[in-house]
Design an enzyme around this catalytic site. Structure first.
Site, short mmCIF file in Angstrom:
data_model
loop_
_atom_site.label_atom_id
_atom_site.label_comp_id
_atom_site.label_asym_id
_atom_site.label_seq_id
_atom_site.Cartn_x
_atom_site.Cartn_y
_atom_site.Cartn_z
N ASP A 145 84.77 -98.09 104.32
CA ASP A 145 84.36 -96.89 105.08
C ASP A 145 83.43 -96.00 104.26
O ASP A 145 83.37 -94.78 104.49
CB ASP A 145 85.59 -96.08 105.54
N ASN A 200 79.91 -100.06 111.59
CA ASN A 200 81.33 -99.87 111.88
C ASN A 200 81.50 -98.50 112.52
O ASN A 200 80.82 -97.54 112.13
CB ASN A 200 82.12 -99.92 110.56
N HIS A 214 84.22 -95.52 112.90
CA HIS A 214 85.43 -95.06 112.20
C HIS A 214 85.82 -93.69 112.74
O HIS A 214 84.96 -92.81 112.88
CB HIS A 214 85.16 -94.97 110.69
N ARG A 252 90.56 -105.34 109.52
CA ARG A 252 90.69 -106.07 108.26
C ARG A 252 89.64 -105.61 107.25
O ARG A 252 88.47 -105.41 107.61
CB ARG A 252 90.46 -107.57 108.51
N SER A 270 82.49 -91.44 113.21
CA SER A 270 81.25 -91.78 112.51
C SER A 270 80.91 -93.23 112.76
O SER A 270 81.79 -94.09 112.83
CB SER A 270 81.43 -91.60 110.99
N LEU A 302 86.95 -106.19 104.53
CA LEU A 302 86.01 -107.31 104.34
C LEU A 302 85.78 -107.58 102.86
O LEU A 302 85.75 -106.64 102.05
CB LEU A 302 84.67 -106.98 105.02
N THR A 337 79.13 -101.44 103.86
CA THR A 337 78.89 -101.93 102.50
C THR A 337 80.24 -102.37 101.93
O THR A 337 81.27 -102.28 102.60
CB THR A 337 78.30 -100.82 101.60
N SER A 393 88.44 -101.04 123.56
CA SER A 393 87.78 -100.08 124.46
C SER A 393 86.35 -99.77 124.01
O SER A 393 85.49 -99.49 124.85
CB SER A 393 88.60 -98.79 124.58
N ASN A 394 86.08 -99.84 122.71
CA ASN A 394 84.68 -99.64 122.27
C ASN A 394 83.81 -100.83 122.65
O ASN A 394 82.63 -100.66 122.99
CB ASN A 394 84.64 -99.38 120.76
C1 GAR Z 1 88.82 -96.81 117.47
O1 GAR Z 1 89.32 -95.51 117.50
C2 GAR Z 1 88.01 -97.04 116.22
O2 GAR Z 1 87.28 -95.92 115.81
C3 GAR Z 1 89.09 -97.37 115.22
O3 GAR Z 1 90.00 -98.18 115.93
C4 GAR Z 1 89.96 -97.82 117.30
C5 GAR Z 1 89.71 -99.08 118.10
O4 GAR Z 1 89.90 -98.84 119.47
N1 GAR Z 1 88.57 -98.04 114.07
C6 GAR Z 1 89.10 -97.92 112.87
O5 GAR Z 1 90.07 -97.25 112.63
C7 GAR Z 1 88.39 -98.72 111.80
N2 GAR Z 1 88.79 -98.28 110.51
P1 GAR Z 1 89.40 -99.92 120.53
O6 GAR Z 1 90.02 -101.25 120.13
O7 GAR Z 1 89.94 -99.41 121.83
O8 GAR Z 1 87.90 -99.96 120.49
#
Ligand code: GAR
Length: 223
Positions: free
Chosen positions: A148, A110, A112, A94, A139, A96, A144, A16-17
């Site tokens: 996170d 990223n 988070h 994953r 955030s 890195l 790096t 979705s992002n």
């Molecule tokens: C989002 O909430 C993103 O912030 C999180 O996974 C979701 C992905 O949703 N990311 C993490 O937790 C990374 N550590 P999406 O696939 O619908 O974009």
């Protein structure tokens, strides 16, 4: 007019992002050219979204590689081949390899779902609820070798409601993520954001002392 920023997006899930970035490009004038959407999961929804949008896709299976570093080196080589200038981790789950990502420090971000430095890693919504936090958020940070842990660029904040559960909190925050990520990518595309040294985020040429705040869709320095 400057050329659009060439970006590669890494995603492990529904995407979705990624969709928010593609929509912002189509409807909001976000100056990006996605060169590749890559995943460690062949069935990731993000790959289907990218295909539908005509963006090249790549699915790599981590089990086909002898080590994490080998996987990441191949992944980053293919991203470089795509011509990407920026890597956006949008739900990439994953860890890195620190050595493999080194050439991309300052050119990889990223998103988070927590107000970093709180709640690195998994189950961020549950942990915010368990801690009784009044505020939660998301955030965007430079990546790096520390999980996170890279310099935070910008945050979106929401109030935790008394009747929130993990799902309602995640759902409400996601809508803010969908504005936060395009806003940050837009500022990078416009040359307004950068990383100086190991941990200084520059915004319009000035070092940030606190993450930018997302207010009404725009990024603002914290007063
Ligand atoms: C989002 O909430 C993103 O912030 C999180 O996974 C979701 C992905 O949703 N990311 C993490 O937790 C990374 N550590 P999406 O696939 O619908 O974009």
């Amino acid at each position: 007019m400057t050329a659009p920023l060439r970006i590669a997006v890494l995603a492990s899930g529904r995407g979705s992002n990624l969709a928010a970035l593609l929509t912002a490009r189509e409807c909001g004038g976000l100056a990006i050219q996605p060169t590749l959407v890559a995943s460690d999961k062949a069935d990731a929804g993000a790959l289907r979204l990218a295909e539908a949008a005509g963006v090249p896709t790549l699915a790599l299976n981590p089990r086909s590689y002898p080590s994490r570093r080998d996987f990441d080196l191949d992944l980053f080589a293919r991203i470089a081949d795509s011509g990407a200038e920026l890597i956006v981790l949008a739900g990439y789950m994953r860890i890195l390899d620190g050595g493999a990502l080194q050439p991309w420090v300052g050119r990889m971000i990223n998103i988070h779902p927590s107000l970093l430095p709180k709640y690195r890693g998994l189950h961020t919504h549950r942990r915010a609820l368990e801690a009784g936090d009044a505020e939660h958020g998301a955030s965007v940070h430079y990546v790096t070798a520390e999980l996170d842990g890279g310099p935070v660029i910008a945050q979106a904040r929401i109030s935790v409601m008394p009747n929130d559960d993990e799902d309602t909190l995640a759902q409400r925050l996601l809508a803010h993520e969908h504005r936060l990520l395009p806003a940050v990518v837009g500022c990078i595309a416009e040359g307004r954001l950068g990383l100086a040294g190991a941990d200084t985020v520059l915004f319009d040429g000035a070092a940030l002392t606190a993450p930018l705040r997302l207010l009404e869709g725009q990024l603002h320095p914290h007063p």
